[in-house]
Design a protein around this motif. Structure first.
Motif, mmCIF file in Angstrom:
data_model
loop_
_atom_site.group_PDB
_atom_site.id
_atom_site.type_symbol
_atom_site.label_atom_id
_atom_site.label_comp_id
_atom_site.label_asym_id
_atom_site.label_seq_id
_atom_site.Cartn_x
_atom_site.Cartn_y
_atom_site.Cartn_z
ATOM 1 N N VAL A 64 32.838 27.400 -9.515
ATOM 2 C CA VAL A 64 32.927 26.633 -8.264
ATOM 3 C C VAL A 64 31.561 26.002 -8.025
ATOM 4 O O VAL A 64 30.558 26.700 -7.887
ATOM 5 N N ARG A 65 31.529 24.664 -7.952
ATOM 6 C CA ARG A 65 30.264 23.946 -7.878
ATOM 7 C C ARG A 65 30.191 23.134 -6.591
ATOM 8 O O ARG A 65 31.097 22.348 -6.287
ATOM 9 N N ILE A 66 29.120 23.321 -5.840
ATOM 10 C CA ILE A 66 28.849 22.544 -4.634
ATOM 11 C C ILE A 66 27.583 21.730 -4.883
ATOM 12 O O ILE A 66 26.498 22.296 -5.070
ATOM 13 N N LEU A 67 27.730 20.413 -4.917
ATOM 14 C CA LEU A 67 26.611 19.502 -5.152
ATOM 15 C C LEU A 67 26.323 18.762 -3.856
ATOM 16 O O LEU A 67 27.228 18.148 -3.264
ATOM 17 N N HIS A 68 25.084 18.827 -3.401
ATOM 18 C CA HIS A 68 24.706 18.270 -2.103
ATOM 19 C C HIS A 68 23.536 17.309 -2.291
ATOM 20 O O HIS A 68 22.550 17.653 -2.945
ATOM 21 N N ARG A 69 23.646 16.145 -1.709
ATOM 22 C CA ARG A 69 22.620 15.123 -1.856
ATOM 23 C C ARG A 69 22.296 14.534 -0.482
ATOM 24 O O ARG A 69 23.192 14.052 0.217
ATOM 25 N N PHE A 70 21.027 14.583 -0.068
ATOM 26 C CA PHE A 70 20.619 14.040 1.227
ATOM 27 C C PHE A 70 20.249 12.567 1.103
ATOM 28 O O PHE A 70 20.341 11.975 0.022
ATOM 29 N N GLY A 71 19.809 11.983 2.229
ATOM 30 C CA GLY A 71 19.412 10.576 2.232
ATOM 31 C C GLY A 71 18.034 10.379 1.630
ATOM 32 O O GLY A 71 17.382 11.322 1.167
ATOM 33 N N ARG A 72 17.560 9.136 1.684
ATOM 34 C CA ARG A 72 16.276 8.799 1.075
ATOM 35 C C ARG A 72 15.106 9.364 1.880
ATOM 36 O O ARG A 72 15.064 9.243 3.108
ATOM 37 N N VAL A 73 14.160 9.930 1.172
ATOM 38 C CA VAL A 73 12.988 10.521 1.817
ATOM 39 C C VAL A 73 12.183 9.446 2.550
ATOM 40 O O VAL A 73 11.643 9.690 3.639
ATOM 41 N N ASN A 74 12.117 8.228 1.980
ATOM 42 C CA ASN A 74 11.299 7.182 2.591
ATOM 43 C C ASN A 74 11.959 6.519 3.794
ATOM 44 O O ASN A 74 11.426 5.539 4.333
ATOM 45 N N ASP A 75 13.113 7.029 4.245
ATOM 46 C CA ASP A 75 13.689 6.539 5.495
ATOM 47 C C ASP A 75 12.884 7.009 6.704
ATOM 48 O O ASP A 75 13.098 6.537 7.825
ATOM 49 N N GLY A 76 12.008 7.964 6.483
ATOM 50 C CA GLY A 76 11.057 8.354 7.512
ATOM 51 C C GLY A 76 11.576 9.353 8.518
ATOM 52 O O GLY A 76 12.661 9.913 8.386
ATOM 53 N N ILE A 77 10.780 9.521 9.564
ATOM 54 C CA ILE A 77 11.056 10.544 10.559
ATOM 55 C C ILE A 77 12.313 10.246 11.360
ATOM 56 O O ILE A 77 12.983 11.157 11.861
ATOM 57 N N ASN A 78 12.668 8.966 11.509
ATOM 58 C CA ASN A 78 13.876 8.625 12.267
ATOM 59 C C ASN A 78 15.136 9.215 11.641
ATOM 60 O O ASN A 78 16.112 9.492 12.350
ATOM 61 N N GLU A 79 15.133 9.375 10.341
ATOM 62 C CA GLU A 79 16.260 9.996 9.639
ATOM 63 C C GLU A 79 15.886 11.389 9.140
ATOM 64 O O GLU A 79 16.548 11.935 8.255
ATOM 65 N N PHE A 80 14.801 11.926 9.703
ATOM 66 C CA PHE A 80 14.269 13.232 9.322
ATOM 67 C C PHE A 80 14.078 13.309 7.803
ATOM 68 O O PHE A 80 14.458 14.251 7.147
ATOM 69 N N PHE A 81 13.489 12.238 7.272
ATOM 70 C CA PHE A 81 13.190 12.113 5.839
ATOM 71 C C PHE A 81 14.444 12.322 4.978
ATOM 72 O O PHE A 81 14.399 12.937 3.904
ATOM 73 N N GLY A 82 15.551 11.801 5.480
ATOM 74 C CA GLY A 82 16.800 11.829 4.723
ATOM 75 C C GLY A 82 17.701 12.994 5.034
ATOM 76 O O GLY A 82 18.878 12.987 4.652
ATOM 77 N N LEU A 83 17.219 14.004 5.715
ATOM 78 C CA LEU A 83 18.018 15.200 5.963
ATOM 79 C C LEU A 83 19.123 14.975 6.993
ATOM 80 O O LEU A 83 20.041 15.804 7.108
ATOM 81 N N ASP A 84 19.049 13.873 7.752
ATOM 82 C CA ASP A 84 20.118 13.563 8.698
ATOM 83 C C ASP A 84 21.352 12.986 8.004
ATOM 84 O O ASP A 84 22.404 12.852 8.619
ATOM 85 N N GLN A 85 21.203 12.616 6.746
ATOM 86 C CA GLN A 85 22.312 12.045 5.981
ATOM 87 C C GLN A 85 22.659 12.986 4.839
ATOM 88 O O GLN A 85 21.808 13.729 4.363
ATOM 89 N N ALA A 86 23.888 12.928 4.414
ATOM 90 C CA ALA A 86 24.279 13.809 3.305
ATOM 91 C C ALA A 86 25.553 13.301 2.644
ATOM 92 O O ALA A 86 26.413 12.711 3.292
ATOM 93 N N SER A 87 25.636 13.524 1.343
ATOM 94 C CA SER A 87 26.878 13.329 0.591
ATOM 95 C C SER A 87 27.028 14.532 -0.318
ATOM 96 O O SER A 87 26.039 15.196 -0.667
ATOM 97 N N MET A 88 28.257 14.837 -0.712
ATOM 98 C CA MET A 88 28.467 16.036 -1.520
ATOM 99 C C MET A 88 29.648 15.867 -2.466
ATOM 100 O O MET A 88 30.458 14.947 -2.321
ATOM 101 N N ARG A 89 29.696 16.760 -3.434
ATOM 102 C CA ARG A 89 30.840 16.863 -4.336
ATOM 103 C C ARG A 89 31.212 18.336 -4.448
ATOM 104 O O ARG A 89 30.350 19.186 -4.695
ATOM 105 N N LEU A 90 32.490 18.629 -4.285
ATOM 106 C CA LEU A 90 33.014 19.972 -4.479
ATOM 107 C C LEU A 90 33.822 19.969 -5.762
ATOM 108 O O LEU A 90 34.770 19.192 -5.909
#
Length: 302
Positions: free
Chosen positions: A64-90
């Motif tokens: 069982v594989r959970i793959l998680h990918r956040f947003g771009r780090v260079n989006d800056g503090i407004n996007e919490f360096f990408g952590l406010d965005q996410a995509s995944m594959r199960l």
């Protein structure tokens, strides 16, 4: 004289038979002939980061594989360096045999469903007759985009949403610390987003693993697109990270410029550039379970 010759022949035959039945002689003969041993543990997972690795999960094993990918780090503090965005594959991968695995998955990016078949005709081995210095793995798969198209879209059928890929992996575990693989990949998309794009894309993937300690290894994979994409728009996916073993888990932390997490997605849809700082932080989590197969009988308690 006749009796002497007959007696000599009988003695010789008996002596030869005794040698054939002598277990010590068989042991010595076996010791002089090297036994073929298969090489395992080139990678600690059936994936490097994005791409398949030359490793298999084993018969009757469910991964069982959970793959998680956040947003771009260079989006800056407004996007919490990408952590406010996410995509995944199960994903769910299952070992039908020692050298045969099937798998399915679902990604949030373009709401894609994907599946694959992975087969190993040749496994690296040492010693013995017919030992191979490399492993050869064949992978074929398909992806279906299920995201809702605009109402005025010209092509919306299931066929238009399909893509396929074929891959040949040639890899070798050079030592306990280092493994390397190369994989030519062909991707076909029935429909492309722009008329300037090509339906067929050819690429070459490279994956490696460097063991740093008993439970930690540095891993990297890179895919060079040879032809089939507009290089001004699309970039080559590069991912680097660390595998961390924790019991039955393999936990991976990585950085990448790709959002997609299947072959069609990360090869043909990567638009971010490492040179511009378009880097995404992510993690992959793998947990294996043994399902099916014969259970070993245990002795009754006294």
């Amino acid at each position: 004289m006749k009796y002497l010759i007959t007696a000599s022949l009988l003695f010789a035959i008996t002596h030869l038979q005794a040698q054939d039945n002598d277990p010590m002689q068989h042991l010595l003969d076996s010791a002089s002939t090297p036994q073929k041993e298969y090489v395992t543990g080139a990678f600690k997972s059936s994936r490097v980061i994005n791409d398949h690795s030359m490793e298999f999960i084993g018969k009757h094993v469910l991964d069982v594989r959970i793959l998680h990918r956040f947003g771009r780090v260079n989006d800056g503090i407004n996007e919490f360096f990408g952590l406010d965005q996410a995509s995944m594959r199960l994903g769910f991968d299952y070992g039908l045999g020692k050298n045969l695995t099937i798998g399915v998955g679902r990604s949030t990016a373009e709401k894609e469903l994907d599946g694959f078949i992975k087969y190993r005709p040749i496994q690296q081995a040492v010693g013995g007759k017919g030992a191979s210095p490399v492993s050869v793995v064949l992978v074929t798969g398909a992806a279906l985009t299920t995201i809702q198209f605009p109402s005025d879209a010209k092509y919306t059928s299931t066929t238009d949403r399909m893509a396929y890929y074929n891959e040949v992996i040639v890899g070798r575990k050079f030592s306990e610390a280092f493994s390397l693989q190369v994989s030519p990949i062909y991707v076909h998309r029935n429909r492309v987003p722009d008329q300037a794009d090509f339906n067929d894309t050819y690429a070459v993937g490279i994956g490696s693993r460097l063991k740093l300690s008993k439970r930690v290894a540095f891993v990297a994979d890179y895919c060079y697109v040879v032809s089939g994409l507009n290089k001004d728009v699309y970039k080559n996916p590069l991912s680097v990270g660390f595998d961390i073993e924790t019991g039955g888990h393999v936990f991976q932390l990585h950085f990448t410029n790709s959002t997609g997490m299947n072959e069609k997605a990360f090869i043909t849809n990567t638009t971010d550039s490492w040179g511009k700082g378009d880097i995404r932080f992510g993690f992959n989590l793998s947990r294996v379970f043994t399902i099916g197969g014969k259970k070993k009988k245990t002795a009754p308690e006294a």
